[in-house]
Write a protein that holds these residues in place. Sequence first.
Motif, PDB file in Angstrom:
ATOM      1  N   ALA A 585      -3.238 -17.193 -23.482  1.00 27.67           N
ATOM      2  CA  ALA A 585      -4.668 -17.434 -23.342  1.00 27.67           C
ATOM      3  C   ALA A 585      -5.462 -16.903 -24.506  1.00 27.67           C
ATOM      4  O   ALA A 585      -6.646 -17.165 -24.625  1.00 27.67           O
ATOM      5  N   GLY A 586      -4.836 -16.165 -25.384  1.00 30.85           N
ATOM      6  CA  GLY A 586      -5.513 -15.663 -26.554  1.00 30.85           C
ATOM      7  C   GLY A 586      -6.477 -14.540 -26.269  1.00 30.85           C
ATOM      8  O   GLY A 586      -7.383 -14.277 -27.046  1.00 30.85           O
ATOM      9  N   ARG A 587      -6.308 -13.841 -25.122  1.00 32.41           N
ATOM     10  CA  ARG A 587      -7.252 -12.783 -24.770  1.00 32.41           C
ATOM     11  C   ARG A 587      -6.541 -11.466 -24.508  1.00 32.41           C
ATOM     12  O   ARG A 587      -7.035 -10.604 -23.806  1.00 32.41           O
ATOM     13  N   GLY A 588      -5.322 -11.318 -25.021  1.00 31.00           N
ATOM     14  CA  GLY A 588      -4.547 -10.135 -24.702  1.00 31.00           C
ATOM     15  C   GLY A 588      -5.171  -8.866 -25.224  1.00 31.00           C
ATOM     16  O   GLY A 588      -4.959  -7.794 -24.679  1.00 31.00           O
ATOM     17  N   ALA A 589      -5.946  -8.917 -26.293  1.00 28.87           N
ATOM     18  CA  ALA A 589      -6.493  -7.713 -26.884  1.00 28.87           C
ATOM     19  C   ALA A 589      -7.871  -7.368 -26.361  1.00 28.87           C
ATOM     20  O   ALA A 589      -8.453  -6.379 -26.754  1.00 28.87           O
ATOM     21  N   GLU A 590      -8.417  -8.221 -25.446  1.00 24.74           N
ATOM     22  CA  GLU A 590      -9.785  -7.986 -25.024  1.00 24.74           C
ATOM     23  C   GLU A 590      -9.874  -6.892 -23.973  1.00 24.74           C
ATOM     24  O   GLU A 590     -10.886  -6.246 -23.836  1.00 24.74           O
ATOM     25  N   SER A 591      -8.817  -6.737 -23.151  1.00 23.22           N
ATOM     26  CA  SER A 591      -8.923  -5.766 -22.072  1.00 23.22           C
ATOM     27  C   SER A 591      -7.634  -4.995 -21.959  1.00 23.22           C
ATOM     28  O   SER A 591      -6.568  -5.576 -21.809  1.00 23.22           O
ATOM     29  N   GLY A 592      -7.744  -3.673 -21.994  1.00 17.55           N
ATOM     30  CA  GLY A 592      -6.595  -2.834 -21.723  1.00 17.55           C
ATOM     31  C   GLY A 592      -5.573  -2.846 -22.836  1.00 17.55           C
ATOM     32  O   GLY A 592      -5.791  -3.311 -23.944  1.00 17.55           O
ATOM     33  N   GLN A 593      -4.383  -2.323 -22.487  1.00 15.26           N
ATOM     34  CA  GLN A 593      -3.296  -2.194 -23.448  1.00 15.26           C
ATOM     35  C   GLN A 593      -2.467  -3.460 -23.484  1.00 15.26           C
ATOM     36  O   GLN A 593      -2.269  -4.112 -22.474  1.00 15.26           O
ATOM     37  N   LYS A 594      -1.971  -3.805 -24.617  1.00 11.57           N
ATOM     38  CA  LYS A 594      -1.114  -4.977 -24.747  1.00 11.57           C
ATOM     39  C   LYS A 594       0.229  -4.718 -24.074  1.00 11.57           C
ATOM     40  O   LYS A 594       0.723  -3.601 -24.065  1.00 11.57           O
ATOM     41  N   SER A 595       0.819  -5.761 -23.512  1.00 11.48           N
ATOM     42  CA  SER A 595       2.141  -5.658 -22.915  1.00 11.48           C
ATOM     43  C   SER A 595       3.149  -6.297 -23.858  1.00 11.48           C
ATOM     44  O   SER A 595       2.813  -6.772 -24.949  1.00 11.48           O
ATOM     45  N   PHE A 596       4.402  -6.325 -23.406  1.00  9.59           N
ATOM     46  CA  PHE A 596       5.442  -6.951 -24.224  1.00  9.59           C
ATOM     47  C   PHE A 596       5.197  -8.443 -24.399  1.00  9.59           C
ATOM     48  O   PHE A 596       5.788  -9.081 -25.274  1.00  9.59           O
ATOM     49  N   LEU A 597       4.311  -9.038 -23.564  1.00 10.88           N
ATOM     50  CA  LEU A 597       4.039 -10.469 -23.674  1.00 10.88           C
ATOM     51  C   LEU A 597       3.345 -10.830 -24.982  1.00 10.88           C
ATOM     52  O   LEU A 597       3.320 -11.994 -25.367  1.00 10.88           O
ATOM     53  N   SER A 598       2.764  -9.837 -25.651  1.00  6.49           N
ATOM     54  CA  SER A 598       2.126 -10.099 -26.933  1.00  6.49           C
ATOM     55  C   SER A 598       3.100  -9.999 -28.102  1.00  6.49           C
ATOM     56  O   SER A 598       2.690 -10.125 -29.254  1.00  6.49           O
ATOM     57  N   HIS A 599       4.366  -9.781 -27.805  1.00  5.90           N
ATOM     58  CA  HIS A 599       5.374  -9.664 -28.865  1.00  5.90           C
ATOM     59  C   HIS A 599       5.516 -11.006 -29.591  1.00  5.90           C
ATOM     60  O   HIS A 599       5.500 -12.072 -28.952  1.00  5.90           O
ATOM     61  N   PRO A 600       5.687 -10.996 -30.910  1.00  8.69           N
ATOM     62  CA  PRO A 600       5.835 -12.280 -31.636  1.00  8.69           C
ATOM     63  C   PRO A 600       7.035 -13.090 -31.198  1.00  8.69           C
ATOM     64  O   PRO A 600       7.043 -14.322 -31.331  1.00  8.69           O
ATOM     65  N   GLY A 601       8.056 -12.429 -30.669  1.00  9.42           N
ATOM     66  CA  GLY A 601       9.251 -13.171 -30.249  1.00  9.42           C
ATOM     67  C   GLY A 601       9.097 -13.916 -28.948  1.00  9.42           C
ATOM     68  O   GLY A 601       9.997 -14.677 -28.566  1.00  9.42           O
ATOM     69  N   MET A 602       7.980 -13.722 -28.213  1.00 15.42           N
ATOM     70  CA  MET A 602       7.803 -14.394 -26.927  1.00 15.42           C
ATOM     71  C   MET A 602       7.683 -15.895 -27.090  1.00 15.42           C
ATOM     72  O   MET A 602       8.092 -16.654 -26.212  1.00 15.42           O
ATOM     73  N   ARG A 603       7.149 -16.345 -28.209  1.00 14.16           N
ATOM     74  CA  ARG A 603       6.994 -17.792 -28.401  1.00 14.16           C
ATOM     75  C   ARG A 603       8.353 -18.475 -28.478  1.00 14.16           C
ATOM     76  O   ARG A 603       8.598 -19.493 -27.820  1.00 14.16           O
ATOM     77  N   GLU A 604       9.233 -17.904 -29.276  1.00 11.03           N
ATOM     78  CA  GLU A 604      10.580 -18.477 -29.374  1.00 11.03           C
ATOM     79  C   GLU A 604      11.327 -18.321 -28.060  1.00 11.03           C
ATOM     80  O   GLU A 604      12.057 -19.230 -27.646  1.00 11.03           O
ATOM     81  N   LEU A 605      11.141 -17.190 -27.380  1.00 11.92           N
ATOM     82  CA  LEU A 605      11.816 -16.979 -26.103  1.00 11.92           C
ATOM     83  C   LEU A 605      11.356 -17.993 -25.072  1.00 11.92           C
ATOM     84  O   LEU A 605      12.172 -18.554 -24.320  1.00 11.92           O
ATOM     85  N   ASN A 606      10.049 -18.261 -25.000  1.00 11.15           N
ATOM     86  CA  ASN A 606       9.542 -19.256 -24.055  1.00 11.15           C
ATOM     87  C   ASN A 606      10.098 -20.642 -24.361  1.00 11.15           C
ATOM     88  O   ASN A 606      10.383 -21.421 -23.449  1.00 11.15           O
ATOM     89  N   ALA A 607      10.255 -20.967 -25.647  1.00  8.02           N
ATOM     90  CA  ALA A 607      10.839 -22.256 -26.015  1.00  8.02           C
ATOM     91  C   ALA A 607      12.292 -22.345 -25.563  1.00  8.02           C
ATOM     92  O   ALA A 607      12.740 -23.383 -25.052  1.00  8.02           O
ATOM     93  N   LEU A 608      13.041 -21.265 -25.739  1.00 13.01           N
ATOM     94  CA  LEU A 608      14.440 -21.259 -25.300  1.00 13.01           C
ATOM     95  C   LEU A 608      14.543 -21.371 -23.779  1.00 13.01           C
ATOM     96  O   LEU A 608      15.413 -22.071 -23.255  1.00 13.01           O
ATOM     97  N   ILE A 609      13.655 -20.676 -23.072  1.00 16.33           N
ATOM     98  CA  ILE A 609      13.665 -20.768 -21.609  1.00 16.33           C
ATOM     99  C   ILE A 609      13.321 -22.181 -21.160  1.00 16.33           C
ATOM    100  O   ILE A 609      13.895 -22.720 -20.208  1.00 16.33           O
ATOM    101  N   GLY A 610      12.379 -22.815 -21.844  1.00 16.18           N
ATOM    102  CA  GLY A 610      12.056 -24.201 -21.505  1.00 16.18           C
ATOM    103  C   GLY A 610      13.198 -25.154 -21.743  1.00 16.18           C
ATOM    104  O   GLY A 610      13.367 -26.147 -21.019  1.00 16.18           O
ATOM    105  N   ASP A 611      14.042 -24.856 -22.753  1.00 16.12           N
ATOM    106  CA  ASP A 611      15.195 -25.715 -23.039  1.00 16.12           C
ATOM    107  C   ASP A 611      16.288 -25.606 -21.992  1.00 16.12           C
ATOM    108  O   ASP A 611      17.227 -26.415 -21.983  1.00 16.12           O
ATOM    109  N   LEU A 612      16.212 -24.597 -21.114  1.00 13.83           N
ATOM    110  CA  LEU A 612      17.247 -24.454 -20.084  1.00 13.83           C
ATOM    111  C   LEU A 612      17.288 -25.666 -19.163  1.00 13.83           C
ATOM    112  O   LEU A 612      18.353 -26.026 -18.655  1.00 13.83           O
TER     113      LEU A 612
END
Length: 745
Positions: A585-612
């Motif tokens: 959603a592009g709002r991870g830095a607006e409130s609170g602490q960032k989680s692991f979901l803001s990691h740069p590798g999440m984009r590639e991981l989500n693509a791999l999960i979608g390929d399952l």
Amino acid sequence: MSGRLAGYAVEIERYLRGESGVKREELDDDNSLTGARGEASEFQAMKSYERTGGGGRLGQGQAGSTAGGGSNAPRSSPGGLGAAGSSMSSRAPKSTAAASSPRAPSAPIMVYGATLAGFRPEEEEEDWKRRGGGGRGAGRPSGTGRAARAGYQARAVAARAGYAAGAQPAVFKVMPNPPSTKEAAARLLNYIGKREDEKGEKHDIEIFDEDGQVLATGGARKAFLETFCETFEPPLENTNFIEVRFELAGEVTDAALSEALKKAFGAKPFIYAQDGQTVQVYAHTDERAGPLARVLAAGRENSRSKALDKIEARLSEAMGAAGVVAQAEITAAVSREPKAKYFLQKFIRTHSQVRHANGEPVPGVKNSTKAAASVYEQWRPQFSGRERRNAYHLLFSARAGTDANAVMAAARAVLEERAPGYKFVLAHHKDTKHVHIHAMVQARSADGERLKFYKPDLAAWRETFAEKARENGIAMVATRRMDHAMTRPFTKEHAGAYSRAQSDPRYQVSARTIERVEAKRQRRLDGQSLVVNGDAIAAAWQKTVTTMRTAGVVGQALAAAESIGNNFLRFRRDRTGEGQPGPAAGRGAESGQKSFLSHPGMRELNALIGDLNMAQTPLEMRRQMARVNQALDNMRETLPPAHQGQFEQYREEVNDKMHDRLARLQFERQQQRRGGGGEEPTPEREARGRDLPTRDDPRQPEEPRTGAEQEKVRAKQKDANKQKAQQAEEQDRKTQRSNDNDYER
């Protein structure tokens, strides 16, 4: 704006058309591109009309209008978006430009075309380079692959935009239990061509063949059926045989032995020979002999398969139930007719006093070749095997209120394009509220080409159906189930069992079936998909919103797309208990602490999960799982200690989902090998230890460690990952060998 849209149209045309070596299947042919460019031109014409004072911008008061009178507003969006879409349709005045044309495109169609033209594939270049890895040519994918990927992404984004504007999703189904014989084809033709009237009496309805001719009379339908069935192939023969040795525990009379063997092998034909306390049997079986032969060739001690033990135990138990105590052992297995005849001839040649199942001696044993040929021909009528798929039953569906003639024209155009040279019939059934067209099409053409429906084929047919529907004035798009995070559809078997359980309390149905039917009918969201893929779904809708803005789409259509993505993200946060949105959603830095979901590798991981979801076999699924776990390992090594606990919980959820799909694929593979089966697969956690190499538990305590402890943990995990990769490779090799030619004794 028109100049910029024209530039985008030229650019997307260049990517979609690709180089000279691009295949037609990969680009979904040039007709769809021509239609998209035409829709973009109509959109530009409307923009010019609006600038002269004819109306507002696209999306303001027109986003929900459809060819079906405004009945195509989105209904599966979370958070009440369906109501919003309906209100858009009800308030939308008809465009003057649209009214001036005899078949003017509706606003959702124009939104689709404009979004398709406004898609910019160069935004994915960095992702391509990052995925390319090192080496010469890295980051420079071929023109064919890049064009196909860009075309797929463009159509997916445009479909979501059209759906948000009020277009209905395309529904195309391949119905179960296809006809394999002429009699079954006749029954299906009778079902397609007859409907009940108000009095409950069946009467003939109009059905059309591939030439557009109406099959109005029984003679015409019978003549069509004769030509339709010319390409039908006979059923496959079951030529599986096993050789079994029984060790008797005591003296047994010939009559008692014959009766016990009949009990053990049932109605299957067999011959046997007795030598003292040993009885040798050569019998026909319904078991798949190929895998049994491979286990025998490799040695039982080297195989995890328990198929031989189960068959032997069943045979010994059946003999004991008949009053003969004996221990069974399978010594050979063959699955092809030439070898089956050879082993039968060898059995007759090497054993004396060979007898039939009724105890009568086999005649002519001195000439074992002729005797074996005679016995085999006597057995042949009993070799009933798997029937071939000679035809398909297809269904094209649209929402209530859609022009039935336009749906019929679209269905015919799809069959003419996707199945050229195949005979088919079409009919419109008017006994339901929604519009649905039934079709029966040959599975094999006169040239011998077979029509197949794998998952990529189903997606291509749906896209073609949506394209032809838009050409006929129907606002329809080919979205994916994951775009809406909807639950899996149910079959007619599920619906029948559910309805019977509702009317008859004595009929029991599983809670899984009830949940599946009710979830789909109530249009519930798939909570598990949102937990695992919620960020990816929201990111896809955010990409759609960005492209719509670039194309100049504003108003309620754009607001609907934004609301869908935001509601998906909000629903996912509610299910997972997170306090802040993910990076999609592009709002991870607006409130609170960032989680692991803001990691740069999440984009590639989500693509791999979608390929399952593209994995079709257990072997492909294991390979995809290895890639996902490798990406997870890479992410874990770069995460701060504060995020480790949350990341491990997420990892467990992903692995549970992957193992569930693997268990389902293994179940489906087993059912296919056994000749089908309509039972609902039930993946169980207990089966995972048998199907996969054991996995070390990757979870670590959440409290922070010292630097030395972290180094030890990382070194230990790397060793475990290497061992896991070696086990996965060994399992892949075993699975690959099982897919090769049968090795038979």
